[in-house]
Design a protein around this motif. Sequence first.
Motif, PDB file in Angstrom:
ATOM      1  N   ARG A 175      36.224  78.289 -34.610  1.00 34.20           N
ATOM      2  CA  ARG A 175      35.163  79.252 -34.306  1.00 34.20           C
ATOM      3  C   ARG A 175      33.804  78.573 -34.120  1.00 34.20           C
ATOM      4  NH1 ARG A 175      33.686  84.369 -34.169  1.00 34.20           N
ATOM      5  NH2 ARG A 175      31.651  84.995 -34.965  1.00 34.20           N
ATOM      6  N   THR A 176      33.483  77.644 -35.011  1.00 37.86           N
ATOM      7  CA  THR A 176      32.187  76.968 -34.920  1.00 37.86           C
ATOM      8  C   THR A 176      32.096  76.161 -33.631  1.00 37.86           C
ATOM      9  OG1 THR A 176      32.032  76.810 -37.323  1.00 37.86           O
ATOM     10  CG2 THR A 176      30.619  75.345 -36.026  1.00 37.86           C
ATOM     11  N   GLY A 177      33.163  75.429 -33.322  1.00 32.69           N
ATOM     12  CA  GLY A 177      33.171  74.628 -32.102  1.00 32.69           C
ATOM     13  C   GLY A 177      33.045  75.492 -30.861  1.00 32.69           C
ATOM     14  N   THR A 178      33.731  76.642 -30.879  1.00 29.19           N
ATOM     15  CA  THR A 178      33.656  77.556 -29.733  1.00 29.19           C
ATOM     16  C   THR A 178      32.251  78.104 -29.559  1.00 29.19           C
ATOM     17  OG1 THR A 178      35.975  78.189 -30.012  1.00 29.19           O
ATOM     18  CG2 THR A 178      34.590  79.676 -28.732  1.00 29.19           C
ATOM     19  N   MET A 179      31.576  78.418 -30.695  1.00 28.05           N
ATOM     20  CA  MET A 179      30.206  78.917 -30.624  1.00 28.05           C
ATOM     21  C   MET A 179      29.270  77.867 -30.038  1.00 28.05           C
ATOM     22  SD  MET A 179      29.950  80.956 -34.250  1.00 28.05           S
ATOM     23  CE  MET A 179      28.169  81.119 -34.130  1.00 28.05           C
ATOM     24  N   VAL A 180      29.459  76.617 -30.463  1.00 30.16           N
ATOM     25  CA  VAL A 180      28.621  75.530 -29.948  1.00 30.16           C
ATOM     26  C   VAL A 180      28.846  75.361 -28.451  1.00 30.16           C
ATOM     27  CG1 VAL A 180      28.219  73.038 -30.001  1.00 30.16           C
ATOM     28  CG2 VAL A 180      28.480  74.306 -32.142  1.00 30.16           C
ATOM     29  N   VAL A 181      30.127  75.370 -28.040  1.00 30.15           N
ATOM     30  CA  VAL A 181      30.460  75.214 -26.622  1.00 30.15           C
ATOM     31  C   VAL A 181      29.899  76.380 -25.816  1.00 30.15           C
ATOM     32  CG1 VAL A 181      32.364  75.206 -24.954  1.00 30.15           C
ATOM     33  CG2 VAL A 181      32.496  73.789 -27.010  1.00 30.15           C
ATOM     34  N   THR A 182      29.986  77.591 -26.380  1.00 27.25           N
ATOM     35  CA  THR A 182      29.474  78.774 -25.686  1.00 27.25           C
ATOM     36  C   THR A 182      27.978  78.655 -25.414  1.00 27.25           C
ATOM     37  OG1 THR A 182      31.151  80.207 -26.680  1.00 27.25           O
ATOM     38  CG2 THR A 182      29.172  81.283 -25.825  1.00 27.25           C
ATOM     39  N   ARG A 183      27.223  78.232 -26.436  1.00 26.71           N
ATOM     40  CA  ARG A 183      25.768  78.073 -26.268  1.00 26.71           C
ATOM     41  C   ARG A 183      25.462  76.991 -25.230  1.00 26.71           C
ATOM     42  NH1 ARG A 183      22.737  80.095 -30.672  1.00 26.71           N
ATOM     43  NH2 ARG A 183      23.712  82.069 -31.244  1.00 26.71           N
ATOM     44  N   LEU A 184      26.172  75.862 -25.343  1.00 27.10           N
ATOM     45  CA  LEU A 184      25.926  74.757 -24.419  1.00 27.10           C
ATOM     46  C   LEU A 184      26.237  75.164 -22.987  1.00 27.10           C
ATOM     47  CD1 LEU A 184      25.307  71.795 -23.800  1.00 27.10           C
ATOM     48  CD2 LEU A 184      27.700  71.261 -24.341  1.00 27.10           C
ATOM     49  N   LEU A 185      27.378  75.825 -22.796  1.00 31.15           N
ATOM     50  CA  LEU A 185      27.761  76.235 -21.450  1.00 31.15           C
ATOM     51  C   LEU A 185      26.882  77.366 -20.930  1.00 31.15           C
ATOM     52  CD1 LEU A 185      31.618  75.987 -21.788  1.00 31.15           C
ATOM     53  CD2 LEU A 185      30.131  74.539 -20.418  1.00 31.15           C
ATOM     54  N   GLY A 186      26.334  78.157 -21.847  1.00 30.44           N
ATOM     55  CA  GLY A 186      25.375  79.168 -21.420  1.00 30.44           C
ATOM     56  C   GLY A 186      24.160  78.519 -20.784  1.00 30.44           C
ATOM     57  N   MET A 187      23.707  77.412 -21.398  1.00 35.48           N
ATOM     58  CA  MET A 187      22.586  76.675 -20.815  1.00 35.48           C
ATOM     59  C   MET A 187      22.953  76.102 -19.454  1.00 35.48           C
ATOM     60  SD  MET A 187      19.689  76.586 -22.386  1.00 35.48           S
ATOM     61  CE  MET A 187      19.005  75.105 -21.645  1.00 35.48           C
ATOM     62  N   LEU A 188      24.156  75.531 -19.358  1.00 34.27           N
ATOM     63  CA  LEU A 188      24.593  74.935 -18.090  1.00 34.27           C
ATOM     64  C   LEU A 188      24.753  76.001 -17.012  1.00 34.27           C
ATOM     65  CD1 LEU A 188      27.204  72.316 -19.366  1.00 34.27           C
ATOM     66  CD2 LEU A 188      24.855  71.917 -18.610  1.00 34.27           C
ATOM     67  N   LEU A 189      25.296  77.157 -17.394  1.00 29.95           N
ATOM     68  CA  LEU A 189      25.448  78.241 -16.429  1.00 29.95           C
ATOM     69  C   LEU A 189      24.089  78.763 -15.963  1.00 29.95           C
ATOM     70  CD1 LEU A 189      28.411  80.464 -17.677  1.00 29.95           C
ATOM     71  CD2 LEU A 189      28.299  79.057 -15.624  1.00 29.95           C
ATOM     72  N   ALA A 190      23.143  78.819 -16.895  1.00 29.26           N
ATOM     73  CA  ALA A 190      21.799  79.255 -16.513  1.00 29.26           C
ATOM     74  C   ALA A 190      21.202  78.286 -15.492  1.00 29.26           C
ATOM     75  CB  ALA A 190      20.906  79.338 -17.754  1.00 29.26           C
ATOM     76  N   ALA A 191      21.384  76.982 -15.747  1.00 29.96           N
ATOM     77  CA  ALA A 191      20.880  75.984 -14.807  1.00 29.96           C
ATOM     78  C   ALA A 191      21.579  76.092 -13.453  1.00 29.96           C
ATOM     79  CB  ALA A 191      21.055  74.578 -15.388  1.00 29.96           C
ATOM     80  N   LEU A 192      22.915  76.309 -13.489  1.00 22.59           N
ATOM     81  CA  LEU A 192      23.675  76.445 -12.249  1.00 22.59           C
ATOM     82  C   LEU A 192      23.209  77.667 -11.463  1.00 22.59           C
ATOM     83  CD1 LEU A 192      26.017  75.621 -10.401  1.00 22.59           C
ATOM     84  CD2 LEU A 192      27.534  76.987 -11.859  1.00 22.59           C
ATOM     85  N   SER A 193      22.939  78.757 -12.162  1.00 19.28           N
ATOM     86  CA  SER A 193      22.498  79.977 -11.487  1.00 19.28           C
ATOM     87  C   SER A 193      21.132  79.768 -10.823  1.00 19.28           C
ATOM     88  CB  SER A 193      22.431  81.142 -12.485  1.00 19.28           C
ATOM     89  OG  SER A 193      21.397  80.946 -13.430  1.00 19.28           O
TER      90      SER A 193
END
Length: 205
Positions: free
Chosen positions: A173-191
């Motif tokens: 769960r913790t790892g997934t939360m970290v990945v989710t936040r990180l990928l949220g940043m990457l997706l924001a940059a991609l958008s």
Amino acid sequence: MEISLYITAFVTLFVVIDPVGLTPVFIALTPGMSAADRARIGRRAVAISAILLTLFGLAGQAILNGIGISLPAFRIAGGILLFLTALDMLFERRTARREGQGKDEDAENDPSVFPLATPLLAGPGSLATMILLVGQDSGVLHVVMVHLTMLAVLVIALALFHLATPLARALGRTGTMVVTRLLGMLLAALSIQFVIDGLQGSGLF
């Protein structure tokens, strides 16, 4: 028929769609789901994206021209929609909704159509790529080969989606939360990049 042409088409679509990079995004968009639910969502997303990419490969330019939409405008719209999804991932609103709702209500938040099928799998870049690849040759065999190449990339994406549950289990769960936040940043940059590319393509900047 030049095989090198379709090898190039495969590499181009693989890089644009990026099945490897979408796998952790798929995990982040399906938190807490069972392997069966993830498989169902993955199949639906791939099927819908295949239909959209086929449609744009066969008649994409005519569709956009017919309704007066330019490719830059299409790219900007996709970027804005993707940015909204990135905000959900960054602030874990999607996860909170999933944990706070029942199974029936959770179905309303099924990410298979948006954002998985579009704009992640069949996004502005991949749709535009299909239009450009098909436009290289008007022959029927060429059109068929380009679409078979596109389907091969989507099959790889589906296979990787099926590995999402073991990966999520390994992360915890913790790892997934970290990945989710990180990928949220990457997706924001991609958008934002989608929007910038669209603005540049429109000639405004």
